[in-house]
Design a protein around this motif. Sequence first.
Motif, mmCIF file in Angstrom:
data_model
loop_
_atom_site.group_PDB
_atom_site.id
_atom_site.type_symbol
_atom_site.label_atom_id
_atom_site.label_comp_id
_atom_site.label_asym_id
_atom_site.label_seq_id
_atom_site.Cartn_x
_atom_site.Cartn_y
_atom_site.Cartn_z
ATOM 1 N N LEU A 140 1.244 4.879 1.365
ATOM 2 C CA LEU A 140 0.729 5.619 2.520
ATOM 3 C C LEU A 140 0.918 7.126 2.408
ATOM 4 O O LEU A 140 0.477 7.861 3.279
ATOM 5 C CB LEU A 140 1.409 5.125 3.796
ATOM 6 C CG LEU A 140 1.245 3.631 4.092
ATOM 7 C CD1 LEU A 140 2.063 3.245 5.297
ATOM 8 C CD2 LEU A 140 -0.209 3.288 4.282
ATOM 9 N N GLU B 270 0.842 -1.192 0.000
ATOM 10 C CA GLU B 270 0.000 0.000 0.000
ATOM 11 C C GLU B 270 0.879 1.245 0.000
ATOM 12 O O GLU B 270 1.929 1.272 0.639
ATOM 13 C CB GLU B 270 -0.893 0.015 1.243
ATOM 14 C CG GLU B 270 -1.872 1.164 1.267
ATOM 15 C CD GLU B 270 -2.805 1.115 2.465
ATOM 16 O OE1 GLU B 270 -3.533 2.107 2.649
ATOM 17 O OE2 GLU B 270 -2.814 0.120 3.206
ATOM 18 N N TRP C 214 -1.316 0.117 10.035
ATOM 19 C CA TRP C 214 -0.215 -0.792 9.709
ATOM 20 C C TRP C 214 0.726 -0.978 10.889
ATOM 21 O O TRP C 214 1.245 -2.076 11.105
ATOM 22 C CB TRP C 214 0.542 -0.309 8.475
ATOM 23 C CG TRP C 214 -0.174 -0.637 7.208
ATOM 24 C CD1 TRP C 214 -0.826 0.221 6.379
ATOM 25 C CD2 TRP C 214 -0.344 -1.945 6.640
ATOM 26 N NE1 TRP C 214 -1.379 -0.455 5.324
ATOM 27 C CE2 TRP C 214 -1.101 -1.793 5.462
ATOM 28 C CE3 TRP C 214 0.070 -3.209 7.010
ATOM 29 C CZ2 TRP C 214 -1.449 -2.871 4.656
ATOM 30 C CZ3 TRP C 214 -0.272 -4.284 6.198
ATOM 31 C CH2 TRP C 214 -1.017 -4.115 5.044
ATOM 32 N N ARG D 24 -4.099 5.187 8.058
ATOM 33 C CA ARG D 24 -3.546 3.953 7.493
ATOM 34 C C ARG D 24 -2.182 3.622 8.104
ATOM 35 O O ARG D 24 -1.863 2.454 8.316
ATOM 36 C CB ARG D 24 -3.422 4.067 5.967
ATOM 37 C CG ARG D 24 -4.742 4.203 5.245
ATOM 38 C CD ARG D 24 -5.702 3.067 5.546
ATOM 39 N NE ARG D 24 -5.165 1.788 5.082
ATOM 40 C CZ ARG D 24 -5.612 0.597 5.476
ATOM 41 N NH1 ARG D 24 -6.611 0.507 6.339
ATOM 42 N NH2 ARG D 24 -5.079 -0.502 5.020
#
Length: 130
Positions: free
Chosen positions: A36, A34, A58, A54
């Motif tokens: 970020l 992903e 994580w 996010r």
Amino acid sequence: MLSIRLQRVGQKNAPSYRVVVMPKHRDPQAHNLEILGHYNPRLKPRELVLKADRIKHWISEGAQPTDTVWNLLVEEKIVEGEKRGVTHITKKRAGKMVAKAEEKKQADADAKAKAEEEKEKAAAAAQAKA
């Protein structure tokens, strides 16, 4: 183990970075899980855009930010804590730095002793004149 780190993008001699999540031992240019945010240190003021929710997700999942990313997160107040040192000095370089500091200290001591000696000579000459 997952890592939150910078992935270099941009043209030659004009780096900008993505903040990404990927397995720690994967090649930095490989596919990431992903994106970020992004970071451009060349702009004045520098540009840093992060997805705080996010990133916290994580980190709660066990992802470890690199030292540079950690420092950016601390500056943006996304995480609490102390900044980490990112400069690593080799033992060889550290030894040279210690030797140079000792030489400087010795030179300062010698200069101080010489100045004091000259001061005593001047005082003795002044006393002899009187």
